[in-house]
Every structure is written in structure tokens, then in C-alpha cells.
Write a protein that holds these residues in place. Structure first.
Motif, PDB file in Angstrom:
ATOM      1  N   LYS B 359     196.402 -19.554  72.540  1.00 13.21           N
ATOM      2  CA  LYS B 359     195.068 -18.926  72.576  1.00 13.21           C
ATOM      3  C   LYS B 359     194.005 -19.800  73.238  1.00 13.21           C
ATOM      4  CE  LYS B 359     196.019 -16.021  68.701  1.00 13.21           C
ATOM      5  NZ  LYS B 359     195.908 -15.768  67.317  1.00 13.21           N
ATOM      6  N   SER B 360     194.416 -20.716  74.085  1.00 15.74           N
ATOM      7  CA  SER B 360     193.397 -21.459  74.827  1.00 15.74           C
ATOM      8  C   SER B 360     193.590 -21.162  76.309  1.00 15.74           C
ATOM      9  CB  SER B 360     193.510 -22.957  74.569  1.00 15.74           C
ATOM     10  OG  SER B 360     194.689 -23.457  75.133  1.00 15.74           O
ATOM     11  N   ASN B 399     184.386 -24.706  66.287  1.00 17.45           N
ATOM     12  CA  ASN B 399     184.780 -23.539  67.073  1.00 17.45           C
ATOM     13  C   ASN B 399     183.804 -23.222  68.193  1.00 17.45           C
ATOM     14  OD1 ASN B 399     182.647 -22.709  65.573  1.00 17.45           O
ATOM     15  ND2 ASN B 399     183.810 -21.300  64.294  1.00 17.45           N
ATOM     16  N   SER B 410     185.138 -16.484  76.807  1.00 11.70           N
ATOM     17  CA  SER B 410     185.489 -15.700  75.618  1.00 11.70           C
ATOM     18  C   SER B 410     185.963 -14.312  76.025  1.00 11.70           C
ATOM     19  CB  SER B 410     184.300 -15.632  74.675  1.00 11.70           C
ATOM     20  OG  SER B 410     183.180 -15.142  75.370  1.00 11.70           O
ATOM     21  N   SER B 415     190.001 -19.522  72.820  1.00 16.55           N
ATOM     22  CA  SER B 415     189.190 -20.359  71.949  1.00 16.55           C
ATOM     23  C   SER B 415     188.303 -21.284  72.774  1.00 16.55           C
ATOM     24  CB  SER B 415     190.101 -21.184  71.047  1.00 16.55           C
ATOM     25  OG  SER B 415     190.994 -21.931  71.823  1.00 16.55           O
ATOM     26  N   THR B 482     185.769 -30.494  70.971  1.00 18.63           N
ATOM     27  CA  THR B 482     186.247 -29.862  69.753  1.00 18.63           C
ATOM     28  C   THR B 482     186.749 -30.935  68.788  1.00 18.63           C
ATOM     29  OG1 THR B 482     188.315 -29.553  70.911  1.00 18.63           O
ATOM     30  CG2 THR B 482     186.899 -27.659  70.746  1.00 18.63           C
TER      31      THR B 482
END
Lengths: 653, 668
Positions: B359-360, B399, B410, B415, B482
């Protein structure tokens, strides 16, 4: 009778009142007083407890508590010099490291011809005699004949030998005659590979020039290694005699090596590179060396924003015996770090784009007493020969070089010169090779002590590299790319470039995260003391005050009691002697005097009295109408009234 | 009335304890406190008293000093890191594979026809510096519209001080006088470097007779290629982006033109022009399980066209890998069909791949690696994780919700990452300043991609924005990394593949499977084998924990207090109590003094010593209390001597007519 009861009362008072410190008549009294009055828990219990079992139990408990305290505090002390590691990641603009680029081949072969032609001829001759290999037969044969006539310096100095292993005889290349090998045999290659049954091991012999019986034979399992090693020895010899300026000219210029340069999206050229002459790699060029005072930095990661260079590797001009691989070597290092290309360089392939992604890590160790590392290298007794900041490798090399100068009288070619020394060559130091090999042997076996002297540096920067290779130029773009690059190169280069002469290199930050790993002291003094306090408080409710009490009672007071007793004993003994002389009888009260009636205790103002009342001394109140403190409570001391009924009687009378 | 009563009672209760004067209070405190030092002060002889007094003071100040240090340490929010290394069943990383070349040349050719003809003609002229030398045979006339928007110029540097700018397709020559903004920053640096270098050269000259070779080559290099960028067409506000190498200049120029052309093409057309999954991914094997191109998620990446992501975890659960070694990893065979490359766009050929978290978004330019055609590339993976504590321990974001930059990525449902933030930041600046978005980054709302027709000055704007240090610094400052940072450390090794012996049959089978033809449609220049697997130790996790918690702080504070003085929180409360008491005493004194002035006359009327409050009270509660005035009360004799501590001397109340009054009123 009137005075007698008064004295009796004071005597009794003294006996029953709690005694303190040095006024205690005996040690046991002192201990009792201590236990009752100390701030430490436990001791009081021992004295106060009734019953033998209970008292024993309390003694045991107190002792074990003391033991626990001692044990725990010892643990705390031992862990005091431990370090904890913290990792911080910071996202920021990062300084771009220095990137040193060298051609694998140090000098242009065509330019070196005049220095190396003799050596090359002999190497070819050796190849022919040992392996029957020759490039152009007729040419070599002629040169062999020629060589036979003139005789050879090289083979006389270091003969190449073919060794028959078991018989320990060798065939000399020069004369073809066999001879017995004396001295020790060193196998340069791994001893496992060097099996006994192979009968044509090749090697060379190094002899002590002053004492020709002292020889060492170095053998190799493969002729490739033997020839290369042998060639290198002679090569270094020759190079040592050429002055630096000439060598720089013989090597590649910045324009030769660098075709294009692109940094951070902008064009750069040879002026961004600093020349750095490496003894084994010739001219190397350092990008962003920080010599003009500015260090470039990157504020964007990614391949577009790093350094992109196209290198021109002139493969045809390579020295066939010295280097056997093609390409360039690069090393990413800090600006004030010395680039040890030969040790930790990364090789770059030709006809390919090598992309090197960097990840920056900075580490810091704690120096003494946490670990044995050095901050600046100033405390290491080895002179730093390199003009750069200290590192372990610099120290080891410098140490070896120093040992070399001390024992062989000249310096090894691959390392910088110490003051007042010069590089080894045959003419001046015919003995140096033997000496060097012996010394190197010792160095590797850690007999020179260099590994013990040199410490690692406390802080270091590291760029972790991720290297990957792509084909370059692609078949579709090859045509125009080579044409344009040839145009770039200018008229000086008459031929069209070949793609195997080119290497594309990209050095960039993968991300701008700086990882900083640092050791911190796990304990500070404050924390250590807190922990001590915690332990003391937990087991015995003790503090430094208790410790001082203990010192006071157990050392000063006890000592004074013991001394007093000693003093009295001495006095008594003296009196006895005196008495023995004039015949004076010993006083009957002497023995009792040691106890409560001892003279040190008789004090007119009775300091213990007031304190026993636990009240401050009365003072004249400033207001005349204020009632004075209530001293009648003296009578209230219950123990007092119980034990001294006669005093009451007296007052009633 | 009630309140007064209550106050009086409280007063009495207070006074019962410590006493009526400061001295009494202090003595009482020292005698009864649990702190170790003070007791010694009053219990010892005069000399020791002094010693103990100073010792106690010293210890107390030590305690406070060290408490300060401890609290400071606590407030600096240090962390301790713990490292763990080993093997465990972990999520296999998402693997993104792309072709280094974004589009098939055969598909985009119609779009690039003009551009390619231009660059070919230009190269022709550049490489043969004498103009008008047989280049007349270009059959169709060149459409110079594209060229005029962003022209390439040749700078003749025979005369260093007065460079001549030659337009390649026009004969008129302009001298460099109007070249006001002609050098960019890098060039300035270069010029500075020249001065230094020249000095070096002279130094060398002094020692050695022959001139250094570098000098001769600079003279030989007379022509330079530069890209002319104008704020809008025909304006004088132009910069020349200089390039030391013509190859770089051509590539940069081509990319600018290419992005301008491509930005007008709708997304689905761009996807169609890129490499399709079934053409690119020839074979796939994950562990022992076969997979195929359908297991890959397609994503359009502006740099590399169609990219395919294995195990992205968007729709289905991420795959786990529970065994180390190549046998249990992902094996891929790719075809990059090198003959279909766009010649001027990318000169490096190979597959671009990247390992990243599920999911990146894959930022291939930053973290991607190349795989070379005709080789087998093995990649051993070690997952390097860093788990950090958020605010206040370190300045990182969990996040990305607290970052002031809108994350444009996005829209891919990915993410937050620092790269996404930086690019979003750049793009929003671009949209703000240049009025259009750059083709390489996602678009903010209501903004279109830049192209030469609609935004004639975009290249100039983009180029100045890109090299602006200030803009970058703003983005760096506003983006945060992050807290959980995962990196995949790769150990890359390569071998030739397929081997000569196996080449024939492998190409045959793969060609048959892909194209259903018996002809070999693949060759060494296009085929790539990839092995991606976990190493024997597949993770290295550095996790942070707070070095100083509140529990740590309290126990350290307690330890310090206990160590020096044997004290605890109760001792502090005791101390506080004493302070309150002394305050009370002060108040009583002050009130007494004030009232004393007023009530002088009533007090004078008293013939005798008036009974104090305490006397009255104590007389009932404490039998041991006696008033020892000159006229001793007869009950004094009657009282038997009582055991117990003597009561403190509460004489101070006597000077307080207020209380006497209040008591009187009470009685009434």
C-alpha cells in the motif's frame, strides 16, 4: 550522709541515662546506643526485640539486608560504564559525499612504454619459456635472443623459478639450470590448493642481499598469480624512481577520464573534480572534495539529482600484465577521509550504467572508559602519514610504513612517505624486497604490534551503497549517443567512441534520511546515586546520613573507646610499676572506674542530661510574664521515677 | 459565628502540635521528622551540631540539584533503542517492475515524429559544424514550431569573453551581449572554480616545464550546447541552460519536449501505448505456486509508463513468506523488448524494479534498481525496520495527517511517505507559480498538465523552480518522515542468463507461450530473470522505547532523596505542614501585634495574667499541663506527676486579645 545520696544519685543517673557516642564506656554500650538511635531500620529491632529467637531472626534479616544492599550496589557499579544505543533518523538536506573515481589502469600504457619495455619483454619471455605462449612468434624470438645477449637485471635480482616440489629443486628461467633451494618456502596461495602432486609450481626467490644464504621462495599454485605478483614487484621498483610530476603526466587527465558530468540537475565539468594521485591507481579524480571550502549538498533524493558521469575508459591503452580487468573504480567517502581505493573501491563495468543508491548512516561510539576507541587519533603513538583525518586503516598503513622505514631503510611505494625517507628501489636498497616480504609476513601475523596500537575511530560516516547495473547505451540510443559523445570529446580524439570504452555512473541518495546511531552512557552519576538511594532505602531505609553515622560510631567513637581503654591500661600498668617501686597498693576502685565511673565520664555540666530530656535548654523569655518552660516534667521520666524511688523520698524529706 | 468558632478550633488544633514560636516549631520538626539529617542537628553536642547543620544543608542542596538534573533528563524525552535480528514469517514485500522505457516506440511514433526529425536534423548540423554542408536533402521541410518554443542553441566559445550564440536552424548570429541571465548557479560555481584551478595550473607550470594537458583540451573544446528557455515566446527574459556535454543537453531538451507532448495525451491512451502485462511478464513463480501477469496490479507511473506491482495488498491479503532462500521467493522472467525503445528518451536499457511496503507508492527514481537484460539478477532481501515513538520523542508523523502538505498521491490510495510529500509539495508550488502541473507528478484539483501551447513559459518556470534552493528548503521543512520506516536491504548478484547451451530452447518456449508462434521473438537484449527472496536473517528491527518514563522519574527522585537524606514524599508533606504552621504563627503574630495596639487599654485592665487559650484547653485534655506562674495554682500540687512528654510552651497566645475576645464571645 547529705552529700552521699547526692553522689549516689548522679552516679545512678549516669548509669541509667542513655549514653552517646564517645561517652559510652564500652563498645557494647556504644552499639546499643547506636542501635537504638540510628536512622537505619532493623538495628533498633535487634535491641528492642524480646526473646532470643526473635532477636536472632532480626539479626539475620538485618544482615541479609546489608548483604543485599552490597550486592545490588556492586551490580549497579559494574553496570555503570555500559552504553545504550539510540538511533535517530533525521530528514534533512544532506551533504553530498566525496566521490573518487579512478581508472583501473593507472597509467597510459603507450606513455609508459619507455619505462616498461624491458620488463614487458622479459615477462613475455618468461611466459614463453614456462608455458610456451607467445603473441607474435618471430618477434618474441628475436627479442629473446636479444635479451639473451644483454642479460637481465630483473631476473638476476628476483629470479622466477619453476619448482619441483618434492625434491626442492628449481629450474632457473635465466640459465635453465637446476638448483637446490635453500631457506624457507612460502606459499602465497592457500596451502590447501597447493597440492603436493602438482609438479610445476611457479614462484620467485627473494634473497637477503647482504647474506645470500638467507633466501625465501614464494610459490603460487597458479602461474597467473605468480607472474602478476612478480611483475608488480618490478613495476613498483620502476615507478618508485619516477618523480611524481612525471607520473601525473603519464596518467589520465580529467578530460581523458570524464566525458560528461551532471550534478543535481545542473551541468558540471572537470573543475568540480580534484586530482588526487594514488600510487597504484594513478590519477584519480574526486568530485566534491571540499578543497575550495564548499561542500555540495543535496536537498532532493533520486537518481536525477545525484551525480551522473560518463567515463571514458580507454581499454586499448591498458597494461596487459598489471591489470587484468577493465573499468573504473569508485569510492564514496567523506571529504576529510582518505580514499583507500585499492581496499574498498567499487568496480564499475564498461558499456553499462551503474546506478549507486546511497543511504547515509552516521555512527558515534563513546570513547574511554566505555569502549576503546579514539576521537582524533592524537592519542595513538603512530604518526599519521596521510594528510587526512584519522581512521583505523590510516593507522595500520602508517604503522607498517614506519616499520618498513625502520627495518628496511626505505618506504614502500603504495603508501605515503614519512619525513626524511624515500621510496625503495633496487639501486639504493637492493635488499628491500626480501625485507618487505618478511615484514609483510610479520604484519599479517600481527607480530609488528600495529593491530594492537591502532584503535578504531569513535565516529564514522558510512554510505551504504545499493549497486545495480543496466545496459547502456541501449541498442536504440547507441547510435546517436556515441556520435554525440564523440563530438563532445572533440577533435583530439580521432576515432569514434566504442561503447566498451564508456561507463555511465550515477551516484545518488535514495532518501534524505540521515540515520544517526549513537552510544549514550546508560547511567549518569545522578542515576547511579538514585539507584543507590533506592536500594539503601528499600532494604534498610538508610541514607548517606546513616553511612556517616556508621562511620562516626563504628570508626571514630569505637576507636576513641578502644584508645581510652588502652590509655587506661597503660596508665594502670605504669601505676603498677610505680606502685611496685614504692610499694603503693592498687586502688580498689580501679576496675569499676573503667565502667560508668570512669573519669572521662564525670562531667560537671552533664551534657547528656539535657539531651535526655529531649527539650531545648530553657532560656529567659523576653516577656516577663511568660511562664518559663515546664521543667517539672523531669519528674515525669517514667523510668527515672521507677528506678529511683529514693530521690522522691529525699525530696519529701 | 460558626465560621469563627471553626477557625478558632482549627487554630487550636494547629497550635497543639508544633508550638507557638518559630523556634519551638523548628525544634519540634527536627525532632519528629522522618528525614535523617535534622534530628542529628538537635541531638548532638554544640560542635557536632554545627557539622550536622552544614551536612544537612549540603545534602539538601545536593538533592535539589540532582532533582533538577533528573527532571531535565526526563523532559528531554530520550529514547532507548532495542535491536532484534532474526528470521520470522514476514509479509513478502510488494515488488514493482517497470520497463526503463515508458512507451513502445512503435506506438508513440506518430506523436514523436516531428520531434525526432527535428533532433536528427539538429544533430546533423551540430556534428558537422560547417553549415550548409549537404544537409539540404531533408525532403519534407521541418516544422519549426516545436523548435521555436524551446530551442537548442550552440554557444561558440572561441572568444571566452564574448561568446557567440548560434541558433542551429537559423543563420543569423547573435552575440552574447544580450545574454543577461545567461548563466545559472552551477555555472557561477564553475567560474569560481576556474579561477582557483588556473592558479593551480600556474603553480604546476612553475615547477614543470611542459604545460599540463588539461589546458590544451579546454582550448580545443569550442562549442557548447545549451537550451534556451524563455518566460514566454519572443520575450527577452531568457536563460540559457548550459551543458558541458551535448549528450546531456540533447536528453534534457528531448525530455522537456516529450513531457509537453505527452501531457496532452489522455491517460488511457498513455496506458495503451505502454507495455502490457502479458507482453512484459513472461513467467512468474512464487515459492512453489505458479502465478502469472494477472497477479500483478497495473499502475501508471509517469516516469516508466505501465508498472506492475506484485503483492501490493490493495485488494487481497498480502502474501507471507515463511522460508528463506531463492526456492521460496519470487521468480520472474521479463521481456523489455529493447528494440522498441524511444531512442532519445532513455539511454539505459533494463527493467526497473523496486521493493516496497504494501500500500505504498513506488518511487522508482529514488529507490528503484536496475536489472540488466540478458542476466539473471538475484536479490536477497533483509527487511530493515525502524519503529519510532512519535511526538514528543521525535519529530515524525504516524500517517501524515499532521503534515501541512496535501498528499497528491492519496488518489492512488497509498499511504503517506516522505517522497510523496516532497513531490506533492513541489507540484503544488508549480501549480501556484507556473499555473500548471508537471507531467511527472499527480495533479492537484483544477490544474492541468503543462504543455507548450497553453503555457509557453512553463519550461522556464519549471527550470527555475527546480533549481531554486529556497523552494526545496520549504518542502524539506514542511515534510516530515514517517515514524515507521521500512527499508529493504538488497544483496544483489548477477549472472549471465540464459546460458549459451540453454538459450535456444528457453527462447523458443517463451516465444511460443507469449506469441503462439514457433518463431523466436525474444532475444538476449530483452530478457531478464529475477529472483527475489528473503535472506537467512530476514529482519532487523530497531524499535524505540522511552528511556525515561514517569515511573523512572519518580523512582529516581525518590532514590536521590533517599540516598542523601533518607526522605520520602511524606517528609515533603511534613515540611509543607511546617511551612503552613509557621505561616499561621506569622499570621497570629501579625494579628496580635495589630490588636495589641488597639486593645492596650482593655489589656491594661487585666490585673493578673489572663489565662491563655491553650491553658484553658490543655487543662482539660492534658493532665500534665501546668501553669507555673509566680502565684502557683493550688491544683498544681494536687496533680500527680504524669508520665509523657511535656507539652510545648504555648505562651504566645497570651498576646492575642483577638482570641481572648472570641473565646469570650463563645462563652457567651
Amino acid at each position: 550522709a547529705g552529700t552521699a545520696p547526692g553522689k549516689k544519685i548522679t552516679a545512678r543517673l549516669k548509669r541509667t541515662l542513655p549514653v552517646r557516642g564517645p561517652q559510652a564506656p564500652t563498645l557494647s554500650e556504644l552499639m546499643r546506643w547506636y542501635c537504638l538511635n540510628t536512622n537505619t531500620h532493623g538495628c533498633r529491632r535487634i535491641v528492642v526485640s524480646r526473646g532470643r529467637l526473635r532477636r536472632l531472626l532480626w539479626i539475620l534479616l538485618t544482615l541479609s539486608a546489608v548483604g543485599l544492599i552490597l550486592w545490588q550496589c556492586a551490580e549497579l557499579l559494574m553496570n555503570y560504564y555500559s552504553a545504550s544505543v539510540s538511533v535517530t533518523v533525521q530528514f534533512q538536506k544532506l551533504p553530498f559525499p566525496a566521490v573518487t573515481i579512478c581508472n583501473i589502469n593507472p597509467y597510459k600504457y603507450s606513455a609508459m612504454k619507455e619505462y616498461l619495455s624491458e620488463l614487458d619483454k622479459e615477462t613475455k619471455k618468461a611466459l614463453e619459456t614456462f608455458y610456451g605462449f607467445s603473441e607474435g612468434k618471430s618477434k618474441v624470438r628475436r627479442s629473446v635472443e636479444e635479451w639473451n645477449r644483454t642479460g637481465s637485471d630483473f631476473f638476476q635480482q628476483i629470479p622466477l623459478l619453476k619448482v619441483e616440489d618434492l625434491s626442492r629443486t628449481a629450474t632457473d628461467l635465466n640459465s635453465g639450470q637446476k638448483r637446490k633451494i635453500e631457506g624457507s618456502v612460502f606459499h602465497k596461495d592457500s596451502s590447501i590448493v597447493n597440492a603436493g602432486d602438482s609438479n610445476d609450481i611457479i614462484g620467485f626467490q627473494l634473497c637477503d642481499a647482504n647474506n645470500s644464504s638467507e633466501c625465501a621462495l614464494y610459490t603460487f599454485s597458479s602461474g597467473v598469480n605468480a607472474i602478476q605478483e612478480w611483475y608488480k614487484l618490478h613495476y613498483m621498483n620502476i615507478m618508485a624512481q619516477i618523480p611524481l610530476e612525471t607520473k601525473e603526466k603519464l596518467s589520465y587527465s580529467a578530460d581523458d577520464l570524464l566525458l560528461t558530468c551532471f550534478f543535481d540537475g545542473l551541468s558540471c565539468d572537470k573543475r568540480h573534480f580534484t586530482r588526487f594521485h594514488h600510487p597504484l591507481h594513478g590519477n584519480c579524480y574526486t568530485f566534491n572534495s571540499g578543497q575550495n571550502g564548499t561542500v555540495l549538498s543535496t536537498s532532493t533524493g533520486g537518481s536525477e539529482y545525484g551525480l551522473q558521469v560518463v567515463l571514458y575508459i580507454d581499454e586499448e591503452d591498458y597494461n596487459p600484465f598489471l591489470v587484468t580487468s577493465t573499468g573504473a573504480k569508485i569510492i564514496v567517502h567523506d571529504q576529510d577521509e582518505y580514499p583507500f581505493i585499492e581496499d574498498i573501491g567499487t568496480e564499475i563495468e564498461t558499456a553499462a550504467a551503474t546506478s549507486i543508491g546511497m543511504h547515509f548512516t552516521r555512527s558515534r561510539k563513546l570513547s574511554k572508559p566505555y569502549s576503546d576507541c579514539t576521537e582524533t587519533g592524537a592519542d595513538i603513538p603512530v604518526e599519521n602519514l596521510y594528510n587526512k583525518s584519522y581512521s583505523l586503516q590510516i593507522c595500520l598503513h602508517s604503522c607498517f610504513q614506519k616499520a618498513m622505514v625502520d627495518s628496511c631503510g626505505c618506504a614502500q611505494y603504495a603508501q605515503p612517505l614519512p619525513a626524511g625517507a624515500e621510496y625503495c628501489n633496487y639501486k639504493k636498497n637492493p635488499n628491500w624486497m626480501y625485507c618487505y616480504y618478511k615484514l609483510h609476513e610479520k604484519f599479517v601475523k600481527e607480530q609488528l604490534g600495529c593491530q594492537q596500537i591502532c584503535k578504531d575511530a569513535c565516529s564514522f560516516k558510512e554510505w551504504a551503497l545499493t549497486t545495480s547495473i543496466a545496459q547502456w547505451p541501449s541498442t536504440a540510443s547507441e547510435d546517436w549517443m556515441l556520435r554525440v559523445l564523440s563530438w563532445d570529446k572533440g577533435q583530439k580524439l580521432n576515432k569514434k567512441l566504442n561503447k566498451t570504452d564508456l561507463a555511465n555512473l550515477m551516484v545518488f541518495y535514495k532518501d534524505l534520511n540521515e540515520r544517526f546511531i549513537s552510544e549514550n552512557p546508560a547511567n549518569t552519576l545522578v542515576i547511579l546515586l538514585s539507584n543507590f538511594g533506592g536500594q539503601l532505602g528499600l532494604w534498610m531505609s538508610c541514607s548517606v546520613v546513616c553511612v556517616i553515622e556508621i562511620v562516626e560510631v563504628f570508626f571514630i567513637d569505637s576507636l576513641s573507646i578502644v584508645m581510652r581503654r588502652q590509655w587506661q591500661r597503660a596508665k594502670k600498668w605504669w601505676n603498677n610499676r610505680q606502685g611496685a617501686g614504692p610499694g603503693k597498693p592498687t586502688q580498689p576502685g580501679d576496675v569499676e572506674r573503667q565502667g560508668h565511673d570512669n573519669p572521662a565520664c564525670i562531667d560537671e555540666d552533664l551534657p547528656t542530661f539535657n539531651t535526655a530530656l529531649r527539650l531545648p535548654l530553657p532560656q529567659d523569655s523576653p516577656l516577663p510574664r511568660t511562664p518559663p518552660p515546664n521543667y517539672s516534667t523531669l519528674r515525669l521520666e517514667s523510668a527515672f521515677t521507677e528506678q529511683l524511688p529514693d530521690t522522691l523520698e529525699l525530696s519529701q524529706h | 459565628m460558626n465560621l469563627k468558632k471553626y477557625l478558632v478550633r482549627a487554630l487550636h488544633r494547629l497550635q497543639k502540635g508544633p508550638g507557638y514560636t518559630y523556634k519551638e516549631l523548628l525544634v519540634w520538626y527536627c525532632d519528629n521528622t522522618n528525614t535523617h539529617g535534622p534530628k542529628r542537628i538537635i541531638k548532638e553536642g554544640p560542635k557536632k551540631k554545627l557539622i550536622w547543620f552544614f551536612l544537612t544543608l549540603l545534602f539538601a542542596s545536593l538533592v535539589f540539584w540532582q532533582w533538577g538534573i533528573l527532571i531535565n533528563t526526563y523532559l528531554s524525552y530520550n529514547v532507548t533503542s532495542s535491536l532484534s535480528i532474526g528470521f520470522k514469517t514476514m509479509k513478502f514485500p510488494a515488488v514493482t517492475v517497470c520497463n526503463a522505457n515508458p512507451f513502445k516506440y512503435s506506438e508513440v511514433k506518430p506523436l514523436l515524429k516531428e520531434l525526432d526529425r527535428l533532433i536528427e536534423a539538429a544533430l546533423e548540423r551540430i556534428l558537422q559544424p560547417t553549415p550548409g554542408n549537404g544537409s539540404e536533402d531533408v525532403s519534407p521541410p521541418l516544422d519549426l514550431q516545436l523548435w521555436n518554443q524551446i530551442p537548442l542553441v550552440l554557444i561558440d566559445e572561441h572568444d571566452k569573453d564574448n561568446p557567440i550564440i548560434l541558433d542551429i536552424f537559423e543563420t543569423n548570429q547573435t552575440t552574447g551581449e544580450n545574454e543577461t541571465a545567461a548563466s545559472n548557479q552551477m555555472d557561477m560555481d564553475v567560474d569560481k572554480g576556474t579561477a582557483g584551478d588556473d592558479q593551480n595550473f600556474t603553480a604546476v607550470n612553475a615547477t614543470t616545464a611542459p604545460p599540463p594537458p588539461a589546458n590544451t583540451t579546454t582550448e580545443e573544446k569550442k562549442y557548447k550546447l545549451a537550451v534556451k528557455l524563455c518566460s514566454h515566446q519572443g520575450s527577452n527574459n531568457c536563460t540559457y541552460r548550459n551543458f558541458t556535454s551535448a549528450a546531456q543537453a540533447v536528453t534534457e531538451w528531448y525530455i522537456l519536449q516529450f513531457t509537453s507532448i505527452l501531457s496532452k495525451v489522455p491517460l488511457h491512451d498513455r496506458i495503451r501505448m505502454g507495455y502490457q502485462a502479458e507482453d512484459m511478464i513472461l513467467a512468474c513463480l512464487y515459492g512453489a505456486e505458479p502465478c502469472n501477469y494477472k497477479n500483478f496490479t497495473q499502475i501508471y507511473h509517469p516516469d516508466h509508463g505501465n508498472c506492475y506491482i506484485f503483492n501490493w495488498g490493495m485488494d487481497e491479503e498480502a502474501l507471507n513468506s515463511s522460508n528463506p532462500g531463492a526456492e521460496f521467493g519470487l521468480k520472474l522472467i521479463l521481456d523489455i523488448s529493447q528494440q522498441d525503445y524511444i531512442p532519445y528518451l532513455s539511454s539505459a536499457a533494463g527493467a526497473r524494479l523496486m521493493l516496497h511496503q504494501q500500500k505504498s507508492f513506488p518511487f522508482l527514481k529514488d529507490q528503484g534498481i536496475y536489472a540488466m537484460a540478458g542476466t539473471e539478477t538475484s536479490i536477497g532481501v533483509l527487511v530493515d525496520e525502524l519503529e519510532r515513538m512519535g511526538y514528543p520523542y521525535s519529530d515524525c508523523t504516524m500517517n501524515g495527517s499532521d503534515v501541512p502538505v496535501k498528499n497528491l498521491y492519496s488518489q492512488y490510495n497509498t499511504s503517506y511517505s516522505i517522497q510523496a510529500c516532497l513531490r506533492s509539495c513541489f507540484q503544488s508550488h508549480m501549480a501556484e507559480i507556473c499555473g500548471c502541473g508537471h507531467y511527472m507528478f499527480p495533479l492537484p484539483d483544477g490544474v492541468n498538465y503543462c504543455n507548450n501551447e497553453d503555457n509557453p513559459g512553463w519550461a522556464y518556470c519549471y527550470s527555475s523552480l527546480r533549481s531554486s534552493i529556497k523552494q526545496r528548503q520549504i518542502c524539506i521543512d514542511s515534510c516530515k518522515e514517517t515514524c515507521n520506516d521500512t527499508q529493504y536491504k538488497m544483496t544483489i548478484s548477477m549472472a549471465d542468463w540464459p546460458s549459451e547451451a540453454s538459450e535456444d530452447w528457453i527462447f523458443h518456449i517463451l516465444s511460443y507461450e507469449r506469441d503462439m508462434s514457433t518463431n523466436v521473438t525474444l532475444d538476449r537484449n530483452g530478457i531478464i530473470k529475477l529472483n527475489i527472496y528473503f535472506q537467512e536473517y530476514n529482519y532487523r528491527t530497531i524499535s524505540e522505547s522511552a528511556a525515561t518514563t514517569i515511573v523512572w522519574l519518580l523512582s529516581s527522585l525518590g532514590g536521590q532523596f533517599g540516598f542523601w537524606m533518607g526522605g520520602s514524599v511524606l517528609c515533603l508533606i511534613e515540611f509543607g505542614e511546617i511551612i503552613i504552621d509557621s505561616l499561621w504563627i506569622t499570621i497570629i503574630h501579625v494579628i496580635g501585634w495589630c490588636k495589641g495596639l488597639k486593645q492596650k487599654r482593655p489589656r491594661v485592665r487585666y490585673p493578673d495574667v489572663p489565662p491563655t487559650v491553650s491553658e484553658l484547653v490543655e487543662a482539660h485534655t492534658n493532665l500534665g499541663f501546668q501553669h507555673e506562674a509566680m502565684d502557683a495554682l493550688p491544683r498544681d500540687e494536687a496533680l500527680p506527676p504524669e508520665p509523657g512528654t511535656p507539652p510545648p510552651n504555648y505562651d504566645s497566645l497570651r498576646v492575642q486579645p483577638l482570641d481572648v475576645l472570641s473565646l469570650d464571645s463563645n462563652v457567651e
